[in-house]
Motif scaffolding. Structure first.
Motif, mmCIF file in Angstrom:
data_model
loop_
_atom_site.group_PDB
_atom_site.id
_atom_site.type_symbol
_atom_site.label_atom_id
_atom_site.label_comp_id
_atom_site.label_asym_id
_atom_site.label_seq_id
_atom_site.Cartn_x
_atom_site.Cartn_y
_atom_site.Cartn_z
ATOM 1 N N SER A 296 5.907 2.419 7.261
ATOM 2 C CA SER A 296 6.166 3.752 7.369
ATOM 3 C C SER A 296 6.584 4.682 6.268
ATOM 4 C CB SER A 296 7.169 3.824 8.630
ATOM 5 O OG SER A 296 8.315 3.557 8.071
ATOM 6 N N SER A 297 6.474 4.093 5.262
ATOM 7 C CA SER A 297 6.821 4.604 3.764
ATOM 8 C C SER A 297 6.394 6.067 3.738
ATOM 9 C CB SER A 297 6.293 3.639 2.695
ATOM 10 O OG SER A 297 6.958 2.514 2.472
ATOM 11 N N ASN A 298 7.368 6.916 3.334
ATOM 12 C CA ASN A 298 7.022 8.489 2.948
ATOM 13 C C ASN A 298 7.059 8.577 1.352
ATOM 14 O OD1 ASN A 298 9.630 8.282 1.786
ATOM 15 N ND2 ASN A 298 10.523 9.471 3.579
ATOM 16 N N ALA A 299 6.777 9.824 1.167
ATOM 17 C CA ALA A 299 6.369 9.915 -0.391
ATOM 18 C C ALA A 299 7.674 9.568 -1.406
ATOM 19 C CB ALA A 299 6.273 11.460 -0.674
ATOM 20 N N ARG A 300 8.861 9.572 -0.943
ATOM 21 C CA ARG A 300 9.966 9.181 -1.644
ATOM 22 C C ARG A 300 9.838 7.700 -1.832
ATOM 23 N NH1 ARG A 300 14.457 10.903 -3.643
ATOM 24 N NH2 ARG A 300 16.312 9.813 -4.048
ATOM 25 N N ALA A 301 9.637 6.951 -0.801
ATOM 26 C CA ALA A 301 9.379 5.501 -0.941
ATOM 27 C C ALA A 301 8.434 4.940 -1.797
ATOM 28 C CB ALA A 301 9.168 5.048 0.510
ATOM 29 N N ILE A 302 7.265 5.856 -1.848
ATOM 30 C CA ILE A 302 6.228 5.394 -2.593
ATOM 31 C C ILE A 302 6.731 5.705 -3.913
ATOM 32 C CG2 ILE A 302 3.905 5.977 -3.355
ATOM 33 C CD1 ILE A 302 4.006 4.423 -0.739
ATOM 34 N N LYS A 303 7.249 6.626 -4.503
ATOM 35 C CA LYS A 303 7.577 7.221 -5.810
ATOM 36 C C LYS A 303 8.685 6.151 -6.272
ATOM 37 C CE LYS A 303 10.683 10.021 -6.851
ATOM 38 N NZ LYS A 303 11.549 11.445 -7.039
ATOM 39 N N ASN A 304 9.564 5.446 -5.466
ATOM 40 C CA ASN A 304 10.550 4.512 -5.788
ATOM 41 C C ASN A 304 9.963 3.240 -5.974
ATOM 42 O OD1 ASN A 304 12.579 6.341 -6.052
ATOM 43 N ND2 ASN A 304 13.333 6.243 -3.940
ATOM 44 N N ALA A 305 8.763 3.020 -5.089
ATOM 45 C CA ALA A 305 8.142 1.669 -5.095
ATOM 46 C C ALA A 305 7.451 1.503 -6.642
ATOM 47 C CB ALA A 305 7.114 1.306 -4.089
ATOM 48 N N ILE A 306 6.895 2.471 -7.042
ATOM 49 C CA ILE A 306 6.095 2.774 -8.259
ATOM 50 C C ILE A 306 7.406 2.418 -9.275
ATOM 51 C CG2 ILE A 306 4.971 4.178 -9.884
ATOM 52 C CD1 ILE A 306 3.680 5.664 -7.453
ATOM 53 N N LYS A 307 8.478 2.952 -9.171
ATOM 54 C CA LYS A 307 9.701 2.472 -10.243
ATOM 55 C C LYS A 307 9.702 1.208 -10.095
ATOM 56 C CE LYS A 307 12.139 7.125 -10.121
ATOM 57 N NZ LYS A 307 13.378 7.629 -9.577
ATOM 58 N N VAL A 308 9.900 0.599 -9.129
ATOM 59 C CA VAL A 308 10.272 -0.826 -9.093
ATOM 60 C C VAL A 308 8.866 -1.644 -9.761
ATOM 61 C CG1 VAL A 308 10.260 -2.980 -7.396
ATOM 62 C CG2 VAL A 308 11.530 -0.788 -6.828
ATOM 63 N N ALA A 309 7.798 -1.176 -9.533
ATOM 64 C CA ALA A 309 6.705 -1.638 -10.124
ATOM 65 C C ALA A 309 6.911 -1.771 -11.703
ATOM 66 C CB ALA A 309 5.444 -1.353 -9.801
ATOM 67 N N VAL A 310 7.214 -0.614 -12.302
ATOM 68 C CA VAL A 310 7.168 -0.538 -13.698
ATOM 69 C C VAL A 310 8.419 -1.389 -14.165
ATOM 70 C CG1 VAL A 310 7.973 1.108 -15.365
ATOM 71 C CG2 VAL A 310 6.358 1.943 -13.719
ATOM 72 N N ARG A 311 9.660 -1.196 -13.552
ATOM 73 C CA ARG A 311 10.556 -2.071 -13.896
ATOM 74 C C ARG A 311 10.198 -3.961 -14.039
ATOM 75 N NH1 ARG A 311 15.817 -2.372 -16.358
ATOM 76 N NH2 ARG A 311 16.986 -3.697 -15.423
ATOM 77 N N CYS A 312 9.453 -4.280 -12.949
ATOM 78 C CA CYS A 312 9.204 -5.408 -12.819
ATOM 79 C C CYS A 312 8.260 -5.877 -14.138
ATOM 80 C CB CYS A 312 8.262 -5.859 -11.577
ATOM 81 S SG CYS A 312 9.274 -6.003 -10.376
ATOM 82 N N VAL A 313 7.370 -4.964 -14.697
ATOM 83 C CA VAL A 313 6.677 -5.127 -15.803
ATOM 84 C C VAL A 313 7.189 -4.934 -16.828
ATOM 85 C CG1 VAL A 313 4.514 -4.304 -17.062
ATOM 86 C CG2 VAL A 313 4.514 -4.002 -14.411
#
Length: 339
Positions: A296-313
């Motif tokens: 049920s992710s909204n736009a904020r959750a998706i933006k923050n998930a992209i931040k997590v992805a960048v951090r992992c890389v």
């Protein structure tokens, strides 16, 4: 850095997914590749006036939430989650983010990316709020049936993530159990306790459910069945408590006045327990960064998930996991005697 986003996965796809991706692109968190049906995505994108660092890779197939993942992916080779994961394999994207079927994302990661190093069982690692900040729980649902050696693997992977991505020096690892004594638990946790104790980890022993939210344990280890139930119980309890509070403050004038005074504190508390603040959960143990988001992710959750992805890389998570030693599954597990 380019991040592939499965624009067709999730309860609120593609609208909220596209909005979150556009926000991430506009804030220069990453360059975005939206994967999905271009005819559906462009009407969502155009009113948002997307920046130049967002592109579309067209595909018409989607894995529905109620489809059997492995069977669906065999029939739908160009499903959005498969295409997005292939972009990572091909080096066109650094990571994949999806709020679609967790099973399909796991299956795509295993089929396309493969396991990392000597890892047997990939695990979902999710952050949970505690009194001392977010802590890591794994597995959150990838493996419902586990052997003791799998729990050891989860602990080793969680240790790498906590150290590299969360910046915790010598993470404290705890085994979720029904008691703190070494002789408590079932065959799975008894065997895992001995393995964890012998491993090169900062293992603090068994912890009980009530110990989780004190924040004294940095990496909380359990099987995917327990972890998923615990995670959803916590989400439900948080929502229920705020609903109860809202109902109580409306009952009297005094309660309304008091609520107005503590409103900033309540908003701050709600933010701490809001899953959208944490974005997504990495699937640890595959040869690439794959971030699993709440359905049920909204736009904020998706933006923050992209931040997590960048951090992992950026922190070389996949490299760190690939260096983990294999777990010897041939040795007999020595269990402690009953109390």
């Amino acid at each position: 850095m380019q991040i592939a986003v499965d624009a067709m996965g999730g309860d609120h796809a593609p609208g909220e997914i596209v909005r979150g991706a556009v926000e991430a692109a506009r804030e220069r968190i990453a360059d975005i590749i939206l994967v999905g049906d271009q005819r559906v995505l462009e009407p969502e994108l155009n009113p948002l006036h997307p920046p130049a660092n967002i592109d579309i890779v067209h595909t018409e197939q989607v894995v529905a939430m109620d489809e059997q993942p492995a069977l669906a992916l065999r029939r739908k080779r160009d499903a959005s989650i498969m295409v997005a994961t292939r972009l990572v394999k091909e080096g066109r994207a650094a990571a994949v983010v999806s709020a679609g079927s967790t099973g399909a994302q796991m299956a795509a990661a295993l089929l396309v990316l493969g396991r990392s190093g000597k890892i047997q069982r990939p695990a979902i690692a999710t952050l949970i709020p505690t009194l001392k900040g977010p802590k890591l729980l794994l597995d959150a649902g990838a493996n419902v049936d586990c052997r003791p050696e799998h729990l050891l693997e989860f602990a080793m992977m969680g240790n790498v993530y906590a150290a590299r991505v969360m910046g915790i020096r010598e993470p404290r690892v705890g085994l979720l159990n029904i008691g703190t004594e070494a002789c408590k638990g079932n065959e799975q946790t008894l065997g895992a306790f001995n393995m964890l104790k012998a491993a090169n980890l900062n293992f603090i022993g068994n912890i009980e459910g009530r110990d989780i939210f004190t924040g004294d344990t940095d990496v909380i280890v359990c099987d995917g069945f327990v972890g998923n139930v615990l995670l959803k119980f916590g989400e439900g309890m948080a929502q229920a408590l705020f609903t109860m509070i809202a109902g109580e403050v409306k009952k009297t004038l005094r309660a309304k006045i008091g609520a107005a005074l503590v409103l900033p504190a309540l908003r701050a508390l709600k933010k701490q327990v809001d899953y959208t603040e944490y974005g997504g959960a990495p699937l640890l143990g595959v040869q690439g960064v794959s971030i699993i988001c709440h359905g049920s992710s909204n736009a904020r959750a998706i933006k923050n998930a992209i931040k997590v992805a960048v951090r992992c890389v950026e922190e070389g998570l996949v490299t760190g996991l690939g260096q983990l030693p294999g777990v010897n599954t041939g040795e007999e597990v020595i269990q402690c005697r009953p109390c």
